[in-house]
Design a protein around this motif. Structure first.
Motif, mmCIF file in Angstrom:
data_model
loop_
_atom_site.group_PDB
_atom_site.id
_atom_site.type_symbol
_atom_site.label_atom_id
_atom_site.label_comp_id
_atom_site.label_asym_id
_atom_site.label_seq_id
_atom_site.Cartn_x
_atom_site.Cartn_y
_atom_site.Cartn_z
ATOM 1 N N TYR A 254 0.830 -1.205 0.000
ATOM 2 C CA TYR A 254 0.000 0.000 0.000
ATOM 3 C C TYR A 254 0.867 1.260 0.000
ATOM 4 N N TYR B 94 -1.840 -1.934 -7.179
ATOM 5 C CA TYR B 94 -0.653 -1.922 -6.321
ATOM 6 C C TYR B 94 0.182 -3.156 -6.633
ATOM 7 N N GLY C 71 2.087 1.739 -3.385
ATOM 8 C CA GLY C 71 0.964 2.120 -4.233
ATOM 9 C C GLY C 71 0.576 3.581 -4.081
ATOM 10 N N GLY D 14 -6.083 -4.121 -3.030
ATOM 11 C CA GLY D 14 -4.804 -3.587 -3.495
ATOM 12 C C GLY D 14 -4.471 -4.030 -4.909
#
Length: 163
Positions: free
Chosen positions: A21, A71, A24, A66
């Motif tokens: 994350y 991501y 990302g 995600g």
């Protein structure tokens, strides 16, 4: 031995999700994974074993979300596998608490960790392989057939490893 593996899988799984994350672009959400890991470990040692199912669900949904957001897939898959291993070891620790003093607990732990390691490695390998191999045109029926075949094969593998 199980407790060490449990804590490592929970911590590593959540750190890898947080890293995914963070890479990302949503670093603010990363702290929630670290809090989830701390809560899960705390509640496990308080013998609230039911929380491991909720934590697994949160990790799987977070990993899927995600991947959907684009991501890094590797971190999402590794985080989900870490959550799955943590969930399994939490359940195994609960069941191990019912073992009699006559049981060889070390052997039970070693065998279970070997089995979990094999299944996690195979699942991780297949998941990472799926990120590399892409089919351009595949009929829906063929895809469903391959999926059913994969599920049946993994089920047989797990049943075979349990015996």
């Amino acid at each position: 031995m199980t407790s060490i593996a449990l804590v490592l899988s929970i911590v590593l799984g959540n750190i890898l999700l947080a890293l995914g994350y963070w890479q990302g672009g949503t670093a603010g959400n990363s702290i929630w994974f670290l809090l989830l890991a701390a809560t899960w470990i705390f509640l496990h040692f308080r013998e609230w074993y039911w929380f491991s199912s909720i934590a697994l669900l949160i990790m799987i949904v977070a990993a899927a979300y995600g991947v959907w957001l684009g991501y890094p897939t590797v971190w999402m898959v590794l985080g989900a596998v870490g959550g799955l291993v943590g969930w399994d070891l939490s359940d195994f620790a609960r069941r191990l608490s019912y073992a009699s003093p006559m049981d060889d607990i070390r052997t039970l732990e070693r065998r279970h960790l070997e089995r979990v390691g094999i299944v996690a490695a195979l699942g991780l390998g297949l998941a990472l392989l799926s990120t590399v191999i892409h089919f351009q045109r595949l009929a829906f029926e063929v895809a469903v057939g391959l999926l059913i075949l994969a599920v049946l094969g993994l089920t047989r593998l797990v049943i075979g490893l349990r015996k």
